[in-house]
Design an enzyme around this catalytic site. Structure first.
Site, PDB file in Angstrom:
ATOM      1  N   HIS A  53      29.659  32.729  35.934  1.00 22.53           N
ATOM      2  CA  HIS A  53      29.326  32.282  34.556  1.00 22.53           C
ATOM      3  C   HIS A  53      29.639  30.719  34.763  1.00 22.53           C
ATOM      4  O   HIS A  53      30.512  30.177  35.225  1.00 22.53           O
ATOM      5  CB  HIS A  53      30.403  32.681  33.816  1.00 22.53           C
ATOM      6  N   GLU A  56      32.677  28.246  33.578  1.00 25.42           N
ATOM      7  CA  GLU A  56      33.816  28.780  34.003  1.00 25.42           C
ATOM      8  C   GLU A  56      34.209  27.756  35.166  1.00 25.42           C
ATOM      9  O   GLU A  56      33.968  28.173  36.499  1.00 25.42           O
ATOM     10  CB  GLU A  56      33.996  30.100  34.147  1.00 25.42           C
ATOM     11  N   HIS A 148      36.883  33.772  38.149  1.00 29.44           N
ATOM     12  CA  HIS A 148      36.579  33.403  36.666  1.00 29.44           C
ATOM     13  C   HIS A 148      37.621  32.786  35.924  1.00 29.44           C
ATOM     14  O   HIS A 148      38.797  32.672  36.224  1.00 29.44           O
ATOM     15  CB  HIS A 148      36.170  34.860  35.959  1.00 29.44           C
ATOM     16  N   GLU A 211      40.983  36.432  36.769  1.00 30.96           N
ATOM     17  CA  GLU A 211      40.890  35.503  35.484  1.00 30.96           C
ATOM     18  C   GLU A 211      41.675  34.492  35.403  1.00 30.96           C
ATOM     19  O   GLU A 211      43.192  34.992  35.236  1.00 30.96           O
ATOM     20  CB  GLU A 211      40.784  36.636  34.234  1.00 30.96           C
TER      21      GLU A 211
END
Length: 324
Positions: A53, A56, A148, A211
């Site tokens: 993404h 990010e 991410h 994450e």
């Protein structure tokens, strides 16, 4: 090559496509795809990816710090590594994606959508892993970390999402995740279109989507928040001893997925609802025409709530916490 990120963002192929340092040999395969091989015998075959993404950016910066240290000879290398910056055009534009969420179209799902940058890139990344890991078909452990950040705030600032895996997770892999500062681990029990599901299902790799904080533009990240992840990556790459996590991550299991089926979809959570917010049994979470999503267990926690997705895609996951 002096800076992998800047080279990738430039859109140009490097003047020199391969080289070596006292510790390694490197080869540029494609925009945002770099292979590094140690001069000694490797202990593992690692895929490290970020920027699937494009908005990010913290994980991209974290990975780039490690790669630049390797390329300038400041950090020794003990593993075979395939480093990937997943979506260069989106990274350049600071957008999550240009046409379609790439982390929903792996495992061949890119063939089911209209041809676009993300579909073509997902196909190339699948091919890159297919080329990389057969060369390592020599008993080396295969690990994949896809880095991410989350769109929303979270009650757990750093957490990992592990794909469906019929095999037991290696204990040293789980220990590494704790040492990297992850506060929680989420275990999937259904297939998906993520990059880590592809690497786990196709190559039996121990894979995890990490994450790390909240999505911010380049230059706005406080990388000191991710010191444990950076130190764990450096130890993994160099073969140095790993720090012991002071507290084991809490464990969660996915119990249901909220899917947007149509334009009638309504998610009953506001923009301030954090990841891992708890809801009691019976709570109406979302509705889509005649379809209702409610909390089924005594207590469930939400992950990745997002109503702004295309029909057919995930709008959230519901979790239960498992005993430690």
């Amino acid at each position: 090559m002096h800076d992998f990120l800047q080279q990738t963002l430039s859109g140009e192929a490097p003047a020199q496509r391969q080289g070596e340092t006292p510790y390694l040999r490197w080869q540029w395969h494609d925009r945002g795809i770099l292979q590094l091989d140690p001069k000694g015998e490797p202990q593992q075959a690692l895929v490290l990816s970020a920027g699937i993404h494009g908005n990010e950016t913290a994980p991209v910066e974290i990975l780039n710090v490690q790669l630049n240290a390797l390329l300038c000879g400041a950090l020794p290398l003990r593993q075979r590594v395939l480093a990937i910056l997943g979506n260069p055009p989106a990274l350049r534009d600071g957008k999550r994606y240009l046409s379609y969420d790439m982390n929903r179209v792996f495992s061949g799902r890119w063939q089911q959508i209209e041809s676009c940058d993300e579909a073509q890139r997902a196909a190339r990344l699948e091919q890159a892993l297919t080329r990389f890991w057969p060369q390592a078909d020599d008993g080396l452990p295969r690990w994949h970390f896809d880095l991410h950040t989350a769109i929303r705030g979270s009650w757990h600032t750093r957490f990992g999402v592990l794909p469906l895996n019929p095999l037991p997770w290696p204990e040293d892999f789980l220990q590494w995740l704790g040492a990297a500062g992850l506060e929680a681990l989420v275990f999937h029990h259904a297939p998906s279109g993520t990059f880590t599901h592809f690497s786990c299902a196709r190559f039996a790799a121990a894979s995890c989507t990490l994450e790390l904080g909240k999505a911010l533009p380049f230059g706005a990240n406080d990388l000191t928040q991710f010191a444990a992840a950076q130190q764990a990556l450096a130890a993994l790459l160099s073969g140095a001893p790993l720090a012991v996590a002071p507290v084991a991550p809490r464990r969660y299991r996915v119990t249901q997925q909220i899917t947007r089926l149509s334009e009638q979809f309504r998610l009953h959570m506001d923009a301030e609802t954090r990841n891992f917010t708890a809801f009691p049994q019976g709570t109406l979470l979302a509705e889509d025409g005649e379809t209702r999503y409610r909390v089924e267990q005594a207590r469930e926690f939400v992950l990745f709530p997002n109503s702004d997705v295309a029909p057919g895609l995930r709008a959230g996951l519901m979790l239960v916490e498992e005993a430690g």
